[in-house]
Design a protein around this motif. Structure first.
Motif, PDB file in Angstrom:
ATOM      1  N   MET A 531       0.794  -1.226   0.000  1.00 11.99           N
ATOM      2  CA  MET A 531       0.000   0.000   0.000  1.00 11.99           C
ATOM      3  C   MET A 531       0.829   1.280   0.000  1.00 11.99           C
ATOM      4  N   ARG A 532       2.077   1.183   0.383  1.00 15.21           N
ATOM      5  CA  ARG A 532       2.851   2.408   0.544  1.00 15.21           C
ATOM      6  C   ARG A 532       3.140   3.068  -0.803  1.00 15.21           C
ATOM      7  N   LYS A 533       3.319   4.357  -0.740  1.00 15.53           N
ATOM      8  CA  LYS A 533       3.694   5.127  -1.922  1.00 15.53           C
ATOM      9  C   LYS A 533       5.180   5.411  -1.834  1.00 15.53           C
ATOM     10  N   ASP A 534       5.892   5.057  -2.884  1.00 13.86           N
ATOM     11  CA  ASP A 534       7.339   5.254  -2.865  1.00 13.86           C
ATOM     12  C   ASP A 534       7.687   6.729  -2.763  1.00 13.86           C
ATOM     13  N   PRO A 535       8.709   7.073  -1.968  1.00 12.61           N
ATOM     14  CA  PRO A 535       9.160   8.466  -1.896  1.00 12.61           C
ATOM     15  C   PRO A 535       9.845   8.854  -3.205  1.00 12.61           C
ATOM     16  N   GLU A 536      10.041  10.141  -3.375  1.00 11.18           N
ATOM     17  CA  GLU A 536      10.673  10.610  -4.604  1.00 11.18           C
ATOM     18  C   GLU A 536      12.138  10.194  -4.680  1.00 11.18           C
ATOM     19  N   SER A 537      12.778  10.035  -3.528  1.00  9.24           N
ATOM     20  CA  SER A 537      14.188   9.641  -3.515  1.00  9.24           C
ATOM     21  C   SER A 537      14.444   8.720  -2.327  1.00  9.24           C
ATOM     22  N   GLN A 538      15.577   8.014  -2.412  1.00 10.53           N
ATOM     23  CA  GLN A 538      15.968   7.121  -1.333  1.00 10.53           C
ATOM     24  C   GLN A 538      17.410   7.416  -0.923  1.00 10.53           C
ATOM     25  N   ARG A 539      17.676   7.211   0.361  1.00  5.64           N
ATOM     26  CA  ARG A 539      19.032   7.390   0.875  1.00  5.64           C
ATOM     27  C   ARG A 539      19.818   6.118   0.589  1.00  5.64           C
ATOM     28  N   VAL A 540      20.890   6.226  -0.160  1.00  5.10           N
ATOM     29  CA  VAL A 540      21.667   5.071  -0.596  1.00  5.10           C
ATOM     30  C   VAL A 540      23.095   5.201  -0.079  1.00  5.10           C
ATOM     31  N   GLN A 541      23.604   4.128   0.510  1.00  4.13           N
ATOM     32  CA  GLN A 541      24.991   4.131   0.979  1.00  4.13           C
ATOM     33  C   GLN A 541      25.894   3.720  -0.167  1.00  4.13           C
ATOM     34  N   VAL A 542      26.886   4.529  -0.456  1.00  2.00           N
ATOM     35  CA  VAL A 542      27.772   4.272  -1.593  1.00  2.00           C
ATOM     36  C   VAL A 542      29.195   3.907  -1.169  1.00  2.00           C
ATOM     37  N   ALA A 543      29.519   4.119   0.099  1.00  2.00           N
ATOM     38  CA  ALA A 543      30.856   3.809   0.622  1.00  2.00           C
ATOM     39  C   ALA A 543      30.753   3.840   2.141  1.00  2.00           C
ATOM     40  N   PRO A 544      31.763   3.362   2.835  1.00  2.00           N
ATOM     41  CA  PRO A 544      31.703   3.394   4.292  1.00  2.00           C
ATOM     42  C   PRO A 544      31.408   4.789   4.828  1.00  2.00           C
ATOM     43  N   GLY A 545      30.297   4.925   5.538  1.00  2.00           N
ATOM     44  CA  GLY A 545      29.927   6.196   6.135  1.00  2.00           C
ATOM     45  C   GLY A 545      29.485   7.254   5.154  1.00  2.00           C
ATOM     46  N   ARG A 546      29.284   6.886   3.871  1.00  3.07           N
ATOM     47  CA  ARG A 546      28.915   7.864   2.839  1.00  3.07           C
ATOM     48  C   ARG A 546      27.546   7.521   2.260  1.00  3.07           C
ATOM     49  N   VAL A 548      24.118   9.073  -0.184  1.00  2.00           N
ATOM     50  CA  VAL A 548      23.601  10.079  -1.115  1.00  2.00           C
ATOM     51  C   VAL A 548      22.121   9.810  -1.322  1.00  2.00           C
ATOM     52  N   ASN A 549      21.384  10.823  -1.640  1.00  2.00           N
ATOM     53  CA  ASN A 549      19.975  10.677  -1.986  1.00  2.00           C
ATOM     54  C   ASN A 549      19.858  10.458  -3.485  1.00  2.00           C
ATOM     55  N   VAL A 550      19.210   9.379  -3.873  1.00  2.94           N
ATOM     56  CA  VAL A 550      19.061   9.026  -5.284  1.00  2.94           C
ATOM     57  C   VAL A 550      17.578   9.010  -5.628  1.00  2.94           C
ATOM     58  N   LYS A 551      17.224   9.679  -6.726  1.00  4.32           N
ATOM     59  CA  LYS A 551      15.826   9.713  -7.136  1.00  4.32           C
ATOM     60  C   LYS A 551      15.364   8.323  -7.554  1.00  4.32           C
ATOM     61  N   ASN A 552      14.111   8.023  -7.210  1.00  6.41           N
ATOM     62  CA  ASN A 552      13.568   6.704  -7.535  1.00  6.41           C
ATOM     63  C   ASN A 552      13.500   6.458  -9.032  1.00  6.41           C
ATOM     64  N   ASP A 553      13.332   7.514  -9.822  1.00 12.15           N
ATOM     65  CA  ASP A 553      13.291   7.341 -11.277  1.00 12.15           C
ATOM     66  C   ASP A 553      14.616   6.773 -11.778  1.00 12.15           C
ATOM     67  N   ILE A 554      15.710   7.216 -11.175  1.00 12.02           N
ATOM     68  CA  ILE A 554      17.031   6.708 -11.568  1.00 12.02           C
ATOM     69  C   ILE A 554      17.174   5.253 -11.147  1.00 12.02           C
ATOM     70  N   ILE A 555      16.725   4.942  -9.933  1.00 10.42           N
ATOM     71  CA  ILE A 555      16.814   3.565  -9.446  1.00 10.42           C
ATOM     72  C   ILE A 555      16.002   2.632 -10.336  1.00 10.42           C
ATOM     73  N   LYS A 556      14.801   3.047 -10.698  1.00 14.32           N
ATOM     74  CA  LYS A 556      13.941   2.204 -11.535  1.00 14.32           C
ATOM     75  C   LYS A 556      14.514   2.026 -12.935  1.00 14.32           C
ATOM     76  N   SER A 557      15.286   2.997 -13.392  1.00 17.82           N
ATOM     77  CA  SER A 557      15.837   2.914 -14.752  1.00 17.82           C
ATOM     78  C   SER A 557      16.922   1.853 -14.884  1.00 17.82           C
ATOM     79  N   VAL A 558      17.501   1.426 -13.754  1.00 13.06           N
ATOM     80  CA  VAL A 558      18.578   0.432 -13.809  1.00 13.06           C
ATOM     81  C   VAL A 558      18.176  -0.892 -13.165  1.00 13.06           C
ATOM     82  N   GLY A 559      16.927  -1.021 -12.802  1.00 14.93           N
ATOM     83  CA  GLY A 559      16.473  -2.260 -12.171  1.00 14.93           C
ATOM     84  C   GLY A 559      15.046  -2.581 -12.536  1.00 14.93           C
ATOM     85  N   ASN A 560      14.609  -3.763 -12.190  1.00 14.08           N
ATOM     86  CA  ASN A 560      13.241  -4.175 -12.459  1.00 14.08           C
ATOM     87  C   ASN A 560      12.273  -3.573 -11.453  1.00 14.08           C
TER      88      ASN A 560
END
Length: 668
Positions: A531-546, A548-560
């Motif tokens: 039922m939940r509505k996806d947020p516009e962006s997600q907090r993604v860990q890219v390195a130890p302690g690092r 970034v906020n990534v837009k869901n449109d970008i995430i969906k473009s590289v995954g199913n």
């Protein structure tokens, strides 16, 4: 050797409490020195192992040092996978409660470890010198070899010069010991190499001077001994007052319990290198100070064990193992099924085995991802469930769609996003043509070849042996061992069976405990995900302690797109069964993170918090799930109880899996 140890301790205690010694400020004169507790017995009872937690105080820094063979070694290479006591010392130390104290405590631990295989086989002690000028590899090698064990001499001004102490007309020495505890001495080539190490470990070392202002060869420093766990985390730092064998050994046992090492398995030396958890441990990855801690494949070694015993004589706390009449468990079937379970050639492109998702050292699940990843990186919509104790389950898969291990086996083999085989026949023909399977099916199944029936029967036979219990809870509850569980876990069980009402779904009976009602329930997690509505962006860990906020449109473009999941409804098509999922067993639950059908809860603390809040309300949520109103202390006790459910044969089962050949598809 025993005689010499007594002499050594006697020398320490025979020193007058008013003695002419060198002080930290360089002045000599009568001073009152009280021997530290480590020389004798504690005047209080050390906290019982497992009745407390050791916090993470930081991460052990790496360093390049040299051993007594004058070879360069790395701290991290020595620390990884070990329980380490690290002290900083120098052999000319004359401070009664300084370096000599550490030597005596380490020696006492070494002696006590002879009667405690758990400690002996899991502990290493490292004595790091901060006096490279005098403490050369050659000088330290004599200590490491077991020579010159005296650390105080009443006729010498420096305590460690007492290594050469005369007794009557003969120089005292003893033959090298064959203890199982690994105790090494380390040093550096120069002070330039040493100083950064001392800084990393907060060691302030100041040379002392004589009355003329000349360096007298001694140093002022504060004694600290570091306890470092197998994942390079510092778990305790001992000062003079707390440097005592009883305290340290109980701390070691507490850590070993946390890592699933049990005393009953300690006599099997091959278990000491078994890491329970991901080989490429990401512990501390959220910190900018994260240190890589990966085990090489060479360290993933084990020894075969008799798995049939876990079927014929289930561990304490488990009932008789249900075995189908048409598939009795035999050694030949177990061995064949285990080979199949770990063989990647059972997938379409020879890359995916059952064990890729059900990783033995990770509780036969996968700690590193929320939901499984199968053929060609295709996502699976659910978390990989553990297969510990699945012999007792009446419903299999998170949605309860299967009722027997034999029937369950084929589904992941044929699923497009798991092992991706196009048909039963492809798997059968492949196995019939592999040279290393010649005769194995025939030996296990009275002359029958690999077939639609024999393949799943073999794998099910192996899975039916993975029964794990005789946990601290079992020994306390069924074995009536009063001290088998710490008080916090006992309080947690009272909550589990009482105020928290966990027992309503995770059943415990008078004679055994499966910790599951073999039923299905809607906790609200599946409903919320749908039922939940996806947020516009997600907090993604890219390195130890690092992050970034990534837009869901970008995430969906590289995954199913995330696949929908209605739980047991997909089996029955009954609307009342929407978002119902199977009640998992809680045995070994501390080893099987992440939790819930979608892996959305990463820790036991998060799970307890989720249920304390009453799950996620929806119109068809199970009425058994209600807010619990537990206090923070009660939730900690409940988690302590859940951590007491680790079976005592986990390391043995992991070791057995490591010893399993997995086939070589490059030759076929």
């Amino acid at each position: 050797m025993t005689h010499l140890k007594k002499i050594t301790l006697g020398i320490f205690f025979s020193i007058s409490l008013s003695t002419n010694v060198q002080s930290f400020d360089g002045a000599a004169g009568p001073q009152t020195i009280l021997p530290a507790p480590g020389y004798g017995e504690l005047d209080f009872e050390a906290p019982r192992a497992g009745s407390y937690k050791l916090p993470v105080l930081g991460y052990a820094k790496n360093a390049k040092v040299i051993d007594t063979n004058n070879e360069t070694v790395s701290y991290h290479e020595m620390f990884r996978g070990k329980y380490t006591l690290l002290n900083f010392m120098y052999t000319r130390c004359d401070d009664l409660n300084g370096c000599p104290l550490t030597h005596v405590v380490f020696s006492r631990i070494k002696e006590l470890a002879k009667q405690d295989p758990t400690v002996a086989q899991n502990l290493q002690m490292l004595s790091m010198s901060f006096d490279p000028t005098y403490d050369t590899p050659e000088h330290l090698k004599k200590l490491e070899s077991g020579l010159h064990d005296q650390h105080m001499d009443m006729d010498h001004s420096s305590g460690h010069d007492g290594h050469d102490m005369q007794h009557g007309d003969h120089q005292m020495h003893h033959e090298p010991e064959t203890d199982t505890v690994n105790w090494k001495y380390l040093t550096t080539h120069s002070e330039e190499e040493l100083f950064p190490i001392l800084d990393d470990y907060g060691q302030s070392v100041i040379p002392k001077s004589d009355d003329a202002g000349d360096d007298d060869g001694n140093f002022s420093h504060i004694l600290r001994v570091f306890l470092i766990d197998p994942d390079l985390k510092i778990r305790n730092i001992y000062s003079v007052s707390f440097l005592h064998p009883d305290i340290i050994i109980n701390d070691l046992k507490t850590l070993m319990m946390e890592y699933g090492v049990d005393e009953s398995n300690a006599q099997n030396q091959h278990l000491q290198n078994i890491r329970i958890g991901a080989g490429d441990s990401k512990a501390g990855y959220e910190s900018k100070n994260y240190i890589t801690n990966s085990l090489s494949i060479q360290n993933r070694q084990g020894k075969e064990t008799d798995l049939l015993k876990f079927v014929e004589n289930p561990p304490l706390g488990l009932p008789e193992v249900p075995v189908p009449a048409d598939n009795p468990v035999t050694e030949a079937k177990i061995k064949l099924g285990k080979k199949l379970f770990f063989d990647r050639r059972l997938s379409l492109n020879n890359t995916i085995s059952c064990a890729i998702c059900h990783v033995p050292e990770q509780g036969f699940t996968n700690h590193e991802i929320l939901t499984a990843v199968g053929f060609e990186g295709r996502s699976v919509k659910r978390n990989a469930p553990t297969i510990y104790n699945t012999a007792y389950f009446k419903k299999l898969f998170h949605d309860g769609r299967e009722t027997s291990l034999e029937h369950q086996v084929w589904q992941p083999m044929l699923a497009r996003n798991e092992m991706a085989n196009p048909s039963f026949g492809v798997v059968i023909e492949k196995l019939r043509n592999l040279e290393d399977y010649v005769g194995l099916f025939e030996a296990a199944f009275d002359g029958q070849q690999a077939s639609f029936e024999t393949i799943p029967k073999a794998i099910a036979s192996y899975e039916r042996t993975l029964n794990s219990a005789n946990s601290p809870f079992d020994r306390w509850y069924y074995g009536k061992e009063k001290d088998a569980m710490p008080p916090s876990a006992i309080r947690g069980f009272d909550l589990f069976a009482g105020k928290a009402q966990c027992i309503a779904c995770h059943t415990v009976t008078e004679k055994h405990a499966l910790f599951t009602d073999n039923s299905l329930h809607n906790t609200g997690i599946g409903w919320e995900r749908a039922m939940r509505k996806d947020p516009e962006s997600q907090r993604v860990q890219v390195a130890p302690g690092r992050y970034v906020n990534v837009k869901n449109d970008i995430i969906k473009s590289v995954g199913n797109q995330q696949e929908g999941d209605l739980g047991h409804y997909e089996v029955t098509q009954d609307p009342a069964d929407r978002w119902k999922y199977r009640t998992p067993s809680l045995r070994n639950v501390a080893l099987t993170a992440p939790y819930m059908h979608d892996g959305s809860l990463g820790t036991l603390e998060e799970v307890v918090t989720f249920y304390n809040e009453g799950g996620i309300k929806n119109e068809i949520q199970s009425p058994l799930i209600q807010p619990l109103n537990l206090t923070s202390a009660e939730m900690e006790d409940l988690v302590a109880f859940l951590k007491s459910l680790n079976g005592d044969n986990v390391a043995e089962i992991i070791s057995d899996s490591f010893a399993t050949p997995i086939g070589d598809h490059s030759k076929n």
